[in-house]
Design a protein around this motif. Structure first.
Motif, mmCIF file in Angstrom:
data_model
loop_
_atom_site.group_PDB
_atom_site.id
_atom_site.type_symbol
_atom_site.label_atom_id
_atom_site.label_comp_id
_atom_site.label_asym_id
_atom_site.label_seq_id
_atom_site.Cartn_x
_atom_site.Cartn_y
_atom_site.Cartn_z
ATOM 1 N N TRP A 189 -4.563 -4.787 4.658
ATOM 2 C CA TRP A 189 -4.309 -6.363 4.118
ATOM 3 C C TRP A 189 -2.882 -6.717 4.315
ATOM 4 O O TRP A 189 -2.223 -7.378 4.882
ATOM 5 N N MET A 190 -2.050 -5.722 3.766
ATOM 6 C CA MET A 190 -0.566 -5.818 4.002
ATOM 7 C C MET A 190 -0.001 -5.835 5.243
ATOM 8 O O MET A 190 0.803 -6.432 5.557
ATOM 9 N N PHE A 191 -0.623 -4.904 6.057
ATOM 10 C CA PHE A 191 -0.100 -4.770 7.294
ATOM 11 C C PHE A 191 -0.358 -6.183 8.225
ATOM 12 O O PHE A 191 0.599 -6.797 8.847
ATOM 13 N N ALA A 192 -1.831 -6.648 7.840
ATOM 14 C CA ALA A 192 -1.859 -8.032 8.485
ATOM 15 C C ALA A 192 -1.099 -8.957 7.982
ATOM 16 O O ALA A 192 -0.719 -10.061 8.573
ATOM 17 N N LEU A 193 -0.859 -9.160 6.432
ATOM 18 C CA LEU A 193 0.144 -10.110 5.940
ATOM 19 C C LEU A 193 1.321 -10.059 6.661
ATOM 20 O O LEU A 193 2.103 -11.089 6.759
ATOM 21 N N GLY A 194 2.082 -8.833 6.832
ATOM 22 C CA GLY A 194 3.270 -8.588 7.789
ATOM 23 C C GLY A 194 3.367 -9.222 8.829
ATOM 24 O O GLY A 194 4.404 -9.769 9.287
ATOM 25 N N TRP A 195 2.206 -9.104 9.912
ATOM 26 C CA TRP A 195 2.270 -9.510 10.800
ATOM 27 C C TRP A 195 2.046 -11.104 10.690
ATOM 28 O O TRP A 195 3.024 -11.958 11.685
ATOM 29 N N ALA A 196 1.274 -11.707 9.894
ATOM 30 C CA ALA A 196 1.380 -13.117 9.642
ATOM 31 C C ALA A 196 2.694 -13.646 9.290
ATOM 32 O O ALA A 196 3.235 -14.654 9.879
#
Length: 288
Positions: A189-196
């Motif tokens: 989820w952190m990875f996806a949030l970082g890309w967002a």
């Protein structure tokens, strides 16, 4: 060369450098999280500028008015890019990661050219236009507003990373994803949030640039190159340091055009990049 001309160059370089810094911030954040370079970052910027342009062309929404929508749209694109492409190559060889994001860049650029052609587009009569004169130095109001907006967005990003629980979780994931996972942090989820967040940053930058810069399918390439240099100068993964890196790139670019031929203005930028890479590969400030 007169003092006024030098001051003009310094002011212009500082204003554009702040925008470069915001573009580079998202790139640095993504690299810091998972050590993947997003070679489609420039194309994300191009899509943000096109989104701002079409919001104006279709609904007469000024890029500053549609800025939240552009940021949201690019944030969703960043999130979708992670889930649709990046999560499948997290443990792949570096060459596969490079090919994946580079292929995405080619796809997005070619798609934009197929949909909208290779023509140059411009938002006419934006809300902010004209210039002001301070001590004999001309300052374009669109550039001034863009740099101020970039600085505010950068400040909000820094506050989020350093002062919120989610931001601290992002830092923990960047430092050691396995330890963060053991501490109960959902690293995926952190990875996806970082890309967002990276997409949202470039969405804001694209909306600000659309107020005074031409929009065309290849527009993101030149800005992406300068963003890579800003990230390398500040330190890969060091988001706060990209502010200094972006400003340095803006100043060197403009002053190089004044001291030498304008067509050679980027030589100084890339010469500085080579010096830093050879002398201090971790960047001027190291990792955050």
């Amino acid at each position: 060369m007169t003092l006024e001309l030098v001051l003009q160059g310094v002011v212009g370089g500082l204003l554009m450098g702040l925008v470069y810094a915001l573009i580079a911030a998202g790139l640095s954040l993504i690299f810091g999280l998972m050590e993947i370079v997003n070679f489609a970052h420039g194309e994300f910027l191009m899509l943000a500028m096109f989104a701002s342009f079409w919001a104006w062309a279709l609904w007469r929404l000024d890029p500053l008015v549609s800025l939240p929508l552009t940021a949201l749209l690019l944030g969703v694109l960043g999130w979708a890019t992670y889930h649709g492409v990046v999560r499948f190559i997290l443990d792949a060889p570096m060459l596969a990661q490079i090919f994946a994001t580079f292929g995405l860049a080619v796809f997005l650029r070619s798609g934009a050219q197929a949909l909208w052609g290779a023509d140059f587009h411009l938002v006419k009569d934006p809300l902010v236009q004209g210039r002001v004169t301070v001590a004999g130095v001309f300052i374009g109001l669109p550039q001034l507003v863009a740099s101020a907006g970039a600085l505010v967005a950068f400040g909000l990003l820094y506050w989020f990373i350093t002062r919120t629980e989610t931001g601290l979780a992002l830092q923990a994931t960047a430092q050691d994803r396995q330890a963060a996972s053991l501490m109960g942090i959902d690293t995926q989820w952190m990875f996806a949030l970082g890309w967002a967040i990276g997409g949202a940053c470039v969405g804001v930058a694209g909306g600000l640039l659309a107020t005074f810069f031409y929009v065309f399918p290849d527009v993101g390439a030149s800005f992406a190159l300068l963003a890579y240099v800003a990230v390398a100068l500040g330190g890969f993964g060091n988001v706060p340091a990209t502010l200094a890196g972006g400003v340095v790139v803006g100043l060197v670019e403009v002053l190089g055009g004044l001291l030498f031929d304008p067509s050679l203005k980027l030589i100084g930028v890339f010469a500085l990049y080579l010096l830093v890479v050879l002398w201090r590969p971790q960047g001027l400030f190291g990792r955050f």
